[in-house]
Design a protein around this motif. Structure first.
Motif, mmCIF file in Angstrom:
data_model
loop_
_atom_site.group_PDB
_atom_site.id
_atom_site.type_symbol
_atom_site.label_atom_id
_atom_site.label_comp_id
_atom_site.label_asym_id
_atom_site.label_seq_id
_atom_site.Cartn_x
_atom_site.Cartn_y
_atom_site.Cartn_z
ATOM 1 N N GLU A 95 31.874 -72.737 127.547
ATOM 2 C CA GLU A 95 31.666 -73.852 127.081
ATOM 3 C C GLU A 95 31.678 -74.769 128.242
ATOM 4 O O GLU A 95 32.269 -74.002 129.213
ATOM 5 N N GLU A 96 31.279 -76.141 128.310
ATOM 6 C CA GLU A 96 31.317 -76.996 129.717
ATOM 7 C C GLU A 96 31.544 -78.206 129.506
ATOM 8 O O GLU A 96 31.161 -78.781 128.405
ATOM 9 N N VAL A 97 31.991 -78.756 130.520
ATOM 10 C CA VAL A 97 32.077 -80.397 130.287
ATOM 11 C C VAL A 97 31.716 -81.133 131.510
ATOM 12 O O VAL A 97 32.266 -80.475 132.774
ATOM 13 N N SER A 98 30.940 -82.103 131.795
ATOM 14 C CA SER A 98 30.911 -83.060 132.909
ATOM 15 C C SER A 98 30.140 -82.481 134.078
ATOM 16 O O SER A 98 30.408 -82.581 135.155
ATOM 17 N N SER A 153 29.301 -80.762 126.941
ATOM 18 C CA SER A 153 29.487 -82.168 126.551
ATOM 19 C C SER A 153 29.433 -83.007 127.960
ATOM 20 O O SER A 153 29.643 -82.417 129.228
ATOM 21 N N GLN A 154 29.147 -84.288 127.902
ATOM 22 C CA GLN A 154 29.001 -85.303 128.923
ATOM 23 C C GLN A 154 28.400 -84.787 130.138
ATOM 24 O O GLN A 154 28.942 -84.816 131.388
ATOM 25 N N ASP A 209 18.287 -77.772 127.630
ATOM 26 C CA ASP A 209 19.444 -77.688 127.237
ATOM 27 C C ASP A 209 20.322 -76.553 127.459
ATOM 28 O O ASP A 209 19.804 -75.698 127.756
ATOM 29 N N ALA A 210 21.407 -76.618 127.293
ATOM 30 C CA ALA A 210 22.348 -75.598 127.307
ATOM 31 C C ALA A 210 22.226 -74.569 126.770
ATOM 32 O O ALA A 210 22.019 -73.144 127.227
ATOM 33 N N ILE A 239 33.379 -74.095 119.986
ATOM 34 C CA ILE A 239 34.522 -74.313 121.067
ATOM 35 C C ILE A 239 34.054 -75.285 121.993
ATOM 36 O O ILE A 239 32.550 -75.789 122.079
ATOM 37 N N GLY A 240 34.445 -76.221 122.733
ATOM 38 C CA GLY A 240 34.306 -77.136 123.696
ATOM 39 C C GLY A 240 35.411 -78.132 124.106
ATOM 40 O O GLY A 240 36.535 -78.053 123.405
ATOM 41 N N HIS A 241 35.164 -79.061 125.071
ATOM 42 C CA HIS A 241 36.137 -79.838 125.523
ATOM 43 C C HIS A 241 36.057 -81.215 124.401
ATOM 44 O O HIS A 241 35.893 -82.392 124.862
#
Length: 280
Positions: free
Chosen positions: A198-201, A232-233, A244-245, A266-268
Motif C-alpha cells: 500500500e502507499e500514500v502521498s 491514496s492521496q 493507476d497503481a 489495506i491502506g493509509h
C-alpha cells in the motif's frame, strides 16, 4: 474460576511523536467498547518526546521500545505513530530483546514496517500490520482503533484482511518502506509469502520506480504473489502518468514473473485491515 486478567498493551513511538490528545481519546474509546474488560493501555512517556522530527533521539526511542518489549507484564506492543525513524533505531534495539519479547504481538504499519520486518527476520511470531494508535485522529479513526483492539484483545478474525482466509503465509508493507529496507540487515525472507502493498502521498512515477526496485529483488521474486492495497492521496503528475497503481503493479508483476493476485484491503485509512506476518 474465570480468569479476569485484562490484556495489557504498551505504547511506544519508534518514529515520530504522538499528539498529546491521543491517550485520552484511545483510553476512553477502549472503555466504551469493553467496559470492565477494557485493556490496560500504558503510554510510555517517550511517545511525547521530541528531538527534531523524531520522538526522542535514536537511543531514547530504542530504549523505550526495549523496555516495553522485555517487560513480561505486557501482552502487546502497539506503535504510536508512523512518519519516519524506526529504521534508525532498529539495530540499536534488536540485540537487547529478551526471550520475553518473543511472546508479544507488535502492531503497526507504514514506517514501522522497518521494525516489523526486522522482528520477523529474527523469528518473532507476533509482527502484525495494523492500525497505529495515532490514527484515532484520522477520518474513521475510531473504527480503525476498534479493529486494532478487537485483534489485540480478542483475536477477532473479522479484523483480518479477508483474503487471508485459507491463504498461505502473508505480509504487508508500505511500498516506500519495503523498497528502502531491501538489501539491508532488516530484510526478512519472504519466500512463499503473499506480499501485500500500500502507499500514500507518493507520485505515480515514484510508485512505479519503487515497484521496479521491489520486483527486481531476487528474494522478492520468490514470493507467492503480490496483492495491491490502496494507494491514496497521489499527487497530480504533469503530464499524466497514464497508469493507476493497479496497472503499474500488474505491469511489474508480469515483467518480473511474480503472480498478480488482485486487491488487498489495506491502506493509509480507517479501513486498514490486520495482517499477521506469516499467518495466524
Amino acid at each position: 474460576m474465570v480468569d479476569e486478567r485484562r490484556v495489557r498493551i504498551g505504547v511506544v513511538a519508534p518514529a515520530s511523536p504522538m499528539s498529546p490528545e491521543v491517550p485520552d481519546k484511545v483510553t476512553a474509546l477502549a472503555a466504551r467498547l469493553y467496559g470492565a474488560r477494557a485493556p490496560q493501555i500504558v503510554f510510555h512517556p517517550q511517545c511525547l518526546a521530541s528531538s527534531g522530527h523524531f520522538a526522542g533521539d535514536d537511543a531514547t526511542r530504542a530504549a523505550a521500545f526495549v523496555e516495553v518489549a522485555n517487560d513480561p507484564s505486557f501482552d502487546a506492543v502497539w506503535f504510536a505513530r508512523g512518519g519516519y525513524g524506526s529504521n534508525r533505531m532498529a539495530e540499536l534495539a534488536l540485540p537487547r530483546l529478551s526471550e520475553v519479547a518473543r511472546t508479544k504481538t507488535y502492531m503497526g504499519y507504514s514506517d514501522l514496517g522497518f521494525l516489523l520486518a526486522a522482528l520477523y527476520r529474527l523469528g518473532f511470531k507476533g509482527a502484525t500490520h495494523g492500525p497505529l494508535v495515532h490514527e484515532v485522529l484520522r477520518k474513521r479513526g475510531e473504527a480503525a482503533i476498534a479493529r486494532a483492539l478487537s485483534w489485540l484483545v480478542d483475536r477477532d478474525p473479522a479484523a483480518l484482511e479477508p483474503s487471508l482466509a485459507g491463504a498461505p503465509k502473508a505480509v504487508a508493507f508500505n511500498i516506500t518502506t519495503l523498497s528502502q529496507l531491501l538489501g539491508t540487515p532488516l530484510q526478512p525472507d519472504l519466500s512463499g509469502h503473499v506480499l501485500m502493498l500500500e502507499e500514500v502521498s507518493e507520485a505515480m512515477y515514484r510508485i512505479d520506480r519503487f515497484l521496479f526496485h521491489i520486483t527486481s529483488n531476487p528474494a522478492i521474486r520468490r514470493v507467492a504473489g503480490i496483492r495491491m492495497g490502496r494507494c491514496s492521496q497521489i499527487p497530480e503528475n504533469d503530464p499524466d502518468f497514464g497508469l493507476d497503481a493497479e496497472a503499474v503493479c500488474r505491469f511489474w508483476c508480469e515483467r518480473s514473473g511474480i503472480p498478480w493476485l488482485g486487491a488487498a484491503d489495506i491502506g493509509h485509512d480507517g479501513d486498514n485491515k490486520v495482517v499477521v506476518f506469516g499467518g495466524v
